[in-house]
Design a protein around this motif. Structure first.
Motif, PDB file in Angstrom:
ATOM      1  N   PHE A  30       0.841  -1.201   0.000  1.00  0.00           N
ATOM      2  CA  PHE A  30       0.000   0.000   0.000  1.00  0.00           C
ATOM      3  C   PHE A  30       0.876   1.251   0.000  1.00  0.00           C
ATOM      4  O   PHE A  30       0.663   2.182  -0.793  1.00  0.00           O
ATOM      5  N   CYS A  31       1.875   1.275   0.867  1.00  0.00           N
ATOM      6  CA  CYS A  31       2.757   2.442   0.984  1.00  0.00           C
ATOM      7  C   CYS A  31       3.633   2.616  -0.252  1.00  0.00           C
ATOM      8  O   CYS A  31       3.811   3.734  -0.747  1.00  0.00           O
ATOM      9  N   TYR A  32       4.178   1.507  -0.760  1.00  0.00           N
ATOM     10  CA  TYR A  32       5.029   1.596  -1.942  1.00  0.00           C
ATOM     11  C   TYR A  32       4.249   2.149  -3.145  1.00  0.00           C
ATOM     12  O   TYR A  32       4.782   2.902  -3.954  1.00  0.00           O
ATOM     13  N   TYR A  33       2.982   1.755  -3.235  1.00  0.00           N
ATOM     14  CA  TYR A  33       2.175   2.179  -4.382  1.00  0.00           C
ATOM     15  C   TYR A  33       1.766   3.651  -4.293  1.00  0.00           C
ATOM     16  O   TYR A  33       1.932   4.410  -5.257  1.00  0.00           O
ATOM     17  N   TYR A  34       1.227   4.042  -3.130  1.00  0.00           N
ATOM     18  CA  TYR A  34       0.671   5.392  -3.022  1.00  0.00           C
ATOM     19  C   TYR A  34       1.706   6.459  -2.650  1.00  0.00           C
ATOM     20  O   TYR A  34       1.475   7.646  -2.895  1.00  0.00           O
ATOM     21  N   PHE A  35       2.832   6.066  -2.088  1.00  0.00           N
ATOM     22  CA  PHE A  35       3.794   7.054  -1.603  1.00  0.00           C
ATOM     23  C   PHE A  35       5.201   6.812  -2.155  1.00  0.00           C
ATOM     24  O   PHE A  35       6.166   6.702  -1.384  1.00  0.00           O
ATOM     25  N   PRO A  36       5.361   6.772  -3.460  1.00  0.00           N
ATOM     26  CA  PRO A  36       6.700   6.562  -4.030  1.00  0.00           C
ATOM     27  C   PRO A  36       7.643   7.723  -3.705  1.00  0.00           C
ATOM     28  O   PRO A  36       8.854   7.558  -3.693  1.00  0.00           O
ATOM     29  N   HIS A  37       7.078   8.888  -3.429  1.00  0.00           N
ATOM     30  CA  HIS A  37       7.873  10.065  -3.091  1.00  0.00           C
ATOM     31  C   HIS A  37       8.489   9.971  -1.701  1.00  0.00           C
ATOM     32  O   HIS A  37       9.386  10.745  -1.368  1.00  0.00           O
ATOM     33  N   TYR A  38       8.000   9.040  -0.885  1.00  0.00           N
ATOM     34  CA  TYR A  38       8.593   8.802   0.425  1.00  0.00           C
ATOM     35  C   TYR A  38       9.369   7.481   0.465  1.00  0.00           C
ATOM     36  O   TYR A  38      10.378   7.370   1.150  1.00  0.00           O
ATOM     37  N   CYS A  39       8.876   6.495  -0.240  1.00  0.00           N
ATOM     38  CA  CYS A  39       9.458   5.143  -0.161  1.00  0.00           C
ATOM     39  C   CYS A  39      10.629   4.982  -1.124  1.00  0.00           C
ATOM     40  O   CYS A  39      10.542   4.266  -2.130  1.00  0.00           O
TER      41      CYS A  39
END
Length: 270
Positions: A52-61
């Protein structure tokens, strides 16, 4: 904004708009994805916090999750009535994890009834709330899947709500959160983020007052049906609020019962 902005407010608001623009430019929408494919993908992402995080937050991950991210995610996601303390070194993404990733995941899973962000003062808490609102308003990948959820209010005012009836509040240390709710929904997720400062740690009396406020006023304002309370920060002093919440102010002191304490040093081999 609901009021005329001062020069400082204008600067902060422009910085927030710049953040929104960066988020918009760094998130994208799948091309030629059918409604059925989207539904299947969303279900897959909701079943895995990391994906979920990798998909929606590439700018952080920019890198993979560390063991401490995984442990904290498992504890918080799997326990709707939990007390987690993330004592992580600087630049270990504790604020992003606790203030953005986790509440948005719980929101999408329909497990969030409201959220409170607390910091050393309300201005700091509002800034942290702004990071979350920026994702809800500017993240193209998220909006493509869940729509424009922000309905009323703004982070600079310390409160906003969603079209689904979920409220988000920002409070400074010691401000009364009692009675907060959106319609019938009381918040069931609270984050205490960097509540310590170099002044308060000099007074044990003030530190203990702050701990009592967290354990009584803040926790008492959350849903009685169960709530997740997360404390994120550094132990900037032996007498820090975070140390008193954990319980191990002195090396031989026992930790507080009922907490999950995840401590990470800047260098693993301390």
């Amino acid at each position: 904004m609901s009021h005329k902005l001062s020069r400082n407010d204008q600067r902060e608001y422009q910085e927030w708009l710049n953040l929104c623009e960066r988020i918009k430019n760094q998130t994208s929408i799948p091309i030629n994805e059918s409604a059925e494919q989207q539904k299947k993908r969303k279900a897959t992402l909701l079943g895995n916090f990391e994906k979920f995080c990798y998909y929606y937050f590439p700018h952080y991950c920019e890198t993979k999750f560390g063991w401490f991210h995984k442990k904290a995610a498992k504890e918080i996601v799997n326990n709707p009535n939990s007390f987690s303390i993330l004592e992580w070194a600087r630049e270990h993404a504790k604020s992003v994890f606790a203030d953005v990733f986790m509440p948005m995941y719980l929101l999408c899973k329909e497990e969030l009834t409201g959220m409170v962000i607390v910091s050393a003062n309300q201005d700091k808490a509002k800034g942290l709330l702004g990071d979350l609102q920026a994702e809800l308003e500017a993240n193209q990948a998220f909006r493509n899947d869940y729509g424009n959820l922000v309905h009323f209010g703004a982070w600079k005012d310390g409160y906003f709500s969603t079209t689904t009836g979920i409220g988000f509040w920002a409070f400074g240390r010691g401000q009364s959160p009692r009675g907060i709710r959106k319609a019938a929904n009381r918040p069931n997720y609270a984050v205490v983020d960097d509540i310590d400062d170099k002044v308060i740690v000099k007074s044990e009396e003030r530190v203990r007052e702050a701990v009592d406020w967290i354990m009584e006023d803040l926790y008492g304002a959350l849903s009685i049906k169960g709530a997740r309370l997360v404390v994120a920060g550094n132990r900037i002093h032996k007498n820090a609020i975070l140390a008193h919440i954990v319980g191990d102010v002195e090396p031989d002191d026992p930790k507080r019962k009922g907490i999950t304490h995840i401590k990470v040093y800047a260098i693993e081999n301390k």
